[in-house]
Design a protein around this motif. Structure first.
Motif, PDB file in Angstrom:
ATOM      1  N   ARG A 192       7.288  11.223  15.516  1.00 21.32           N
ATOM      2  CA  ARG A 192       6.687  12.368  14.839  1.00 21.32           C
ATOM      3  C   ARG A 192       7.588  13.606  14.815  1.00 21.32           C
ATOM      4  NH1 ARG A 192       2.837  12.114  11.026  1.00 21.32           N
ATOM      5  NH2 ARG A 192       1.113  10.750  11.613  1.00 21.32           N
ATOM      6  N   GLY A 193       8.416  13.753  15.823  1.00 20.94           N
ATOM      7  CA  GLY A 193       9.227  14.965  15.890  1.00 20.94           C
ATOM      8  C   GLY A 193      10.394  15.008  14.934  1.00 20.94           C
ATOM      9  N   VAL A 194      10.676  13.905  14.241  1.00 24.14           N
ATOM     10  CA  VAL A 194      11.825  13.848  13.327  1.00 24.14           C
ATOM     11  C   VAL A 194      11.344  14.033  11.892  1.00 24.14           C
ATOM     12  CG1 VAL A 194      13.814  12.493  12.564  1.00 24.14           C
ATOM     13  CG2 VAL A 194      12.982  12.281  14.927  1.00 24.14           C
ATOM     14  N   THR A 195      11.583  15.200  11.344  1.00 26.93           N
ATOM     15  CA  THR A 195      11.073  15.505   9.998  1.00 26.93           C
ATOM     16  C   THR A 195      11.705  14.631   8.927  1.00 26.93           C
ATOM     17  OG1 THR A 195      12.727  17.258   9.794  1.00 26.93           O
ATOM     18  CG2 THR A 195      10.537  17.894  10.605  1.00 26.93           C
ATOM     19  N   GLY A 211       8.844  10.777   2.459  1.00 26.20           N
ATOM     20  CA  GLY A 211       9.629  10.006   1.506  1.00 26.20           C
ATOM     21  C   GLY A 211       8.761   9.382   0.428  1.00 26.20           C
ATOM     22  N   ASP A 212       9.233   8.272  -0.140  1.00 26.70           N
ATOM     23  CA  ASP A 212       8.492   7.627  -1.228  1.00 26.70           C
ATOM     24  C   ASP A 212       7.895   6.283  -0.825  1.00 26.70           C
ATOM     25  OD1 ASP A 212      10.794   6.190  -0.982  1.00 26.70           O
ATOM     26  OD2 ASP A 212      11.521   6.528  -3.020  1.00 26.70           O
ATOM     27  N   ILE A 213       7.830   6.008   0.487  1.00 29.59           N
ATOM     28  CA  ILE A 213       7.247   4.755   0.970  1.00 29.59           C
ATOM     29  C   ILE A 213       5.856   5.032   1.532  1.00 29.59           C
ATOM     30  CG2 ILE A 213       7.507   2.799   2.539  1.00 29.59           C
ATOM     31  CD1 ILE A 213      10.507   3.411   2.625  1.00 29.59           C
ATOM     32  N   THR A 234       3.509   9.566   3.642  1.00 31.73           N
ATOM     33  CA  THR A 234       4.581   8.650   3.259  1.00 31.73           C
ATOM     34  C   THR A 234       5.727   8.803   4.251  1.00 31.73           C
ATOM     35  OG1 THR A 234       5.557  10.315   1.803  1.00 31.73           O
ATOM     36  CG2 THR A 234       3.994   8.765   0.798  1.00 31.73           C
ATOM     37  N   ILE A 235       6.582   7.791   4.307  1.00 33.85           N
ATOM     38  CA  ILE A 235       7.753   7.867   5.170  1.00 33.85           C
ATOM     39  C   ILE A 235       9.016   7.613   4.343  1.00 33.85           C
ATOM     40  CG2 ILE A 235       6.459   7.170   7.214  1.00 33.85           C
ATOM     41  CD1 ILE A 235       7.703   4.380   6.962  1.00 33.85           C
ATOM     42  N   THR A 236      10.140   7.901   4.944  1.00 40.88           N
ATOM     43  CA  THR A 236      11.430   7.694   4.283  1.00 40.88           C
ATOM     44  C   THR A 236      12.017   6.348   4.695  1.00 40.88           C
ATOM     45  OG1 THR A 236      12.639   8.738   6.089  1.00 40.88           O
ATOM     46  CG2 THR A 236      11.848  10.180   4.325  1.00 40.88           C
ATOM     47  N   LYS A 264     -12.332  -2.995   9.725  1.00 35.12           N
ATOM     48  CA  LYS A 264     -12.266  -2.492   8.355  1.00 35.12           C
ATOM     49  C   LYS A 264     -11.114  -3.193   7.642  1.00 35.12           C
ATOM     50  CE  LYS A 264     -14.482   0.563   6.861  1.00 35.12           C
ATOM     51  NZ  LYS A 264     -15.790   0.510   6.135  1.00 35.12           N
ATOM     52  N   LEU A 265     -11.291  -3.456   6.351  1.00 37.99           N
ATOM     53  CA  LEU A 265     -10.360  -4.296   5.596  1.00 37.99           C
ATOM     54  C   LEU A 265      -9.777  -3.556   4.403  1.00 37.99           C
ATOM     55  CD1 LEU A 265     -12.696  -7.393   5.581  1.00 37.99           C
ATOM     56  CD2 LEU A 265     -10.564  -7.254   6.890  1.00 37.99           C
ATOM     57  N   GLY A 266      -8.680  -4.049   3.920  1.00 38.17           N
ATOM     58  CA  GLY A 266      -8.073  -3.512   2.719  1.00 38.17           C
ATOM     59  C   GLY A 266      -7.038  -4.486   2.186  1.00 38.17           C
ATOM     60  N   ILE A 267      -6.829  -4.457   0.878  1.00 42.19           N
ATOM     61  CA  ILE A 267      -5.764  -5.242   0.252  1.00 42.19           C
ATOM     62  C   ILE A 267      -4.803  -4.250  -0.383  1.00 42.19           C
ATOM     63  CG2 ILE A 267      -5.187  -6.910  -1.548  1.00 42.19           C
ATOM     64  CD1 ILE A 267      -7.913  -8.208  -1.073  1.00 42.19           C
ATOM     65  N   LEU A 268      -3.535  -4.324  -0.033  1.00 42.82           N
ATOM     66  CA  LEU A 268      -2.556  -3.365  -0.534  1.00 42.82           C
ATOM     67  C   LEU A 268      -2.418  -3.486  -2.047  1.00 42.82           C
ATOM     68  CD1 LEU A 268       0.303  -3.547   2.145  1.00 42.82           C
ATOM     69  CD2 LEU A 268      -1.633  -1.949   2.020  1.00 42.82           C
ATOM     70  N   GLY A 269      -2.586  -2.339  -2.729  1.00 39.37           N
ATOM     71  CA  GLY A 269      -2.400  -2.313  -4.186  1.00 39.37           C
ATOM     72  C   GLY A 269      -0.968  -2.001  -4.560  1.00 39.37           C
ATOM     73  N   VAL A 270      -0.143  -1.646  -3.554  1.00 37.88           N
ATOM     74  CA  VAL A 270       1.277  -1.337  -3.738  1.00 37.88           C
ATOM     75  C   VAL A 270       2.029  -1.812  -2.501  1.00 37.88           C
ATOM     76  CG1 VAL A 270       0.890   0.685  -5.218  1.00 37.88           C
ATOM     77  CG2 VAL A 270       0.952   0.968  -2.722  1.00 37.88           C
ATOM     78  N   ASP A 271       3.357  -1.955  -2.618  1.00 38.05           N
ATOM     79  CA  ASP A 271       4.147  -2.210  -1.419  1.00 38.05           C
ATOM     80  C   ASP A 271       3.973  -1.022  -0.485  1.00 38.05           C
ATOM     81  OD1 ASP A 271       5.010  -4.434  -2.755  1.00 38.05           O
ATOM     82  OD2 ASP A 271       7.032  -3.698  -3.156  1.00 38.05           O
ATOM     83  N   ALA A 272       3.741  -1.271   0.810  1.00 39.52           N
ATOM     84  CA  ALA A 272       3.462  -0.167   1.729  1.00 39.52           C
ATOM     85  C   ALA A 272       3.766  -0.572   3.161  1.00 39.52           C
ATOM     86  CB  ALA A 272       2.006   0.268   1.616  1.00 39.52           C
ATOM     87  N   THR A 273       3.970   0.445   3.993  1.00 39.03           N
ATOM     88  CA  THR A 273       4.069   0.256   5.429  1.00 39.03           C
ATOM     89  C   THR A 273       2.731   0.630   6.058  1.00 39.03           C
ATOM     90  OG1 THR A 273       4.897   2.505   5.707  1.00 39.03           O
ATOM     91  CG2 THR A 273       6.543   0.752   5.474  1.00 39.03           C
TER      92      THR A 273
END
Length: 529
Positions: free
Chosen positions: A26-29, A34-36, A55-57, A85-94
């Motif tokens: 968390r301490g590293v801005t 980013g766009d992920i 989002t992360i870089t 709780k469940l979910g299906i990713l609608g995009v590539d994601a982390t």
């Protein structure tokens, strides 16, 4: 859940792979923004996941245990309140470490496994381990026994039938939720009207009175500036706030209410205004202080209760500069003016918890704007404990001043045991018990007391209210007889709302059971042929 004929049961870990995510430092801005997409467990809402808060870089991904999951990955929450709780990713994601990704082969339909996991969610929650934040792990996920139809086509036919039946069921649930929302709005409108003199006829309207001269004489603060102020209480022959002329007595002893008189007849009768009521309350408040000083023990159980020579301090009147106009016959007052004591519970109650003893009222006991003692704690309080000052009685008002339930309130009714409040609850003891019901209506009205309390509570930092803020809370004070009519009408209307809310809630629970019944049939091979 037994497998249907022709089906087989597979261990999920034998037919699929699993992996959890991670959190970049968390301490590293440079790791964030980013766009992920980076999915947290709270963002799994039993549907397709597109939008995320953070989002992360690429650098954040490379320097953490986070992993990039492909679009279409089935995800399940592992931690805390979101377990299952469940979910299906609608995009590539982390994802973070509280989310487990399940990677299925092409011959297993993702939506089929999604619905099966929904059907066993309660079992997964029951397997959660830990204290305040129970969790499940990938081992538990991999050991799930998955009932498998013979073909992929059969899986898809089951999914299609589930969704067909869920579509009809969800339409009914949405309708019930709209009714819930409308009832909530109607409740707020009833309370708003009650606090603005629009729910029942005001005393001024019933009497056809012009109170301008009287209001000016009494002044903004509700105090009579005339020499007769000290004799204020003797002007009224009735304790319910009506003057002696308020009712006519017939020869047969029946009382004729002023409301039933003609306009010309009404002008002959008087009523006690809010200003006059406040003046009477302030006189009684001073007397209560003097009586308390006279009767305070020289050697009390607690040093805090020892008799001291305390000069009576007149409570501050509200600053009415920015307050709206009130109905004719009403006056502004503060919570402090209307109470003999406004305090909160003591700290350090933990050492007094017991299996039985006095009731100990905490914030969670008033989170529904009513006092619910079904899960109340008990304390065994030593004779010299300082907490005795926070004992609770009928007609007291309680306001949550810290935590997630801040501003939630209750009026104490039907209490027949010794009780105390925690440090998270403000205790308001009214000068006159008859004013408690209307004070409570004002405090919980979303457009009045609650609105102001929430602005104070959420103004900055951690949600919370100080006792000084509660003391300074401005409340409209109608004539006492009008208060009684208002409260009666509020209670009548709210009782209807509560009946309807209970019916809606029962139907929502029935819908949830029906949803589970559909899923149970589906995975027993009984939903489609």
């Amino acid at each position: 859940m037994s497998a249907s004929k022709g089906w087989k049961t597979e261990r999920l870990g034998d037919v699929a792979k699993t992996s959890s995510g991670g959190t970049p430092k968390r301490g590293v801005t440079d790791y964030y923004g980013g766009d992920i997409p980076w999915v947290k467990s709270g963002e799994l809402g039993d549907g397709t996941v597109y939008d995320v808060q953070e989002t992360i870089t690429q650098s954040g991904l490379d320097n953490s245990s986070a992993k990039l999951f492909p679009k279409g990955t089935l995800c399940i929450a592992l931690y805390g309140a979101t377990i299952g709780k469940l979910g299906i990713l609608g995009v590539d994601a982390t994802t973070n470490q509280a989310v487990c990704g399940i990677f299925l082969p092409e011959d297993i339909d993702t939506q089929y496994v999604f619905y099966f996991l929904e059907s066993i969610r309660k079992d997964l929650i029951n397997q959660g381990k830990g204290g305040a934040q129970p969790n499940i792990n990938q081992g538990i996920i991999r050991d799930i026994q998955l009932p498998m139809p013979g073909t992929l086509d059969e899986q898809r036919r089951i999914v299609a039938e589930i969704e067909k039946q869920f579509t009809r069921l969800d339409a009914g649930v949405e309708g019930l939720k709209r009714v819930q929302a409308n009832l909530k709005r109607y409740r707020a409108s009833v309370l708003k009207a009650a606090c603005e003199g629009k729910l029942v006829p005001t005393e001024a309207e019933l009497c056809g009175a012009d109170l301008t001269t009287e209001t000016q004489r009494l002044g903004e603060n509700g105090r009579d500036a005339s020499p007769q102020a000290s004799d204020q209480s003797h002007r009224f022959g009735r304790e319910d706030g009506l003057a002696t002329k308020r009712h006519k007595k017939h020869k047969d002893g029946e009382s004729e209410n002023l409301c039933d008189l003609s306009d010309s007849a009404r002008d002959k009768y008087e009523f006690e205004t809010g200003s006059e009521l406040l003046e009477r309350i302030l006189i009684e408040r001073r007397k209560a202080h003097e009586e308390q000083q006279k009767n305070a023990p020289l050697n009390p159980p607690s040093p805090r209760l020892r008799r001291t020579k305390k000069k009576y301090k007149e409570p501050a009147a509200p600053d009415t500069k920015d307050l709206p106009d009130l109905p004719e016959g009403w006056v502004w007052a503060t919570a402090e003016q209307l109470t003999t004591l406004l305090t909160s519970g003591s700290r350090g109650w933990g050492k007094y918890y017991a299996d039985k003893g006095s009731l100990f009222i905490r914030a969670q006991d008033i989170k529904t704007d009513s006092l619910n003692l079904s899960g109340v704690a008990h304390v065994s309080l030593p004779e010299k404990a300082e907490g005795m000052r926070s004992s609770v009685e009928n007609n007291d008002l309680l306001v949550t001043i810290t935590g997630a339930n801040v501003t939630k309130s209750a009026m104490v009714k039907g209490l027949d045991e010794v009780a105390y409040v925690s440090q998270h609850v403000a205790l308001l003891k009214p000068v006159r018990n008859e004013t408690s019901p209307f004070q409570f209506v004002w405090i919980v009205s979303p457009a009045h007391g609650r609105n102001r309390l929430e602005k104070w509570a959420y103004g900055a930092g951690k949600p919370g209210l100080s006792l000084e803020q509660v003391r300074s809370l401005p409340l409209g004070l109608p004539p006492l007889a009008e208060q009684k009519r208002i409260v009666e009408e509020v209670e009548r209307r709210l009782s209807v709302i509560e009946e309807m809310e209970a019916a809606v809630e029962a139907n929502l629970k029935r819908a949830a059971r029906l949803r589970q019944s559909i899923l149970k049939k589906a995975f027993e091979g009984k939903l489609v042929k």
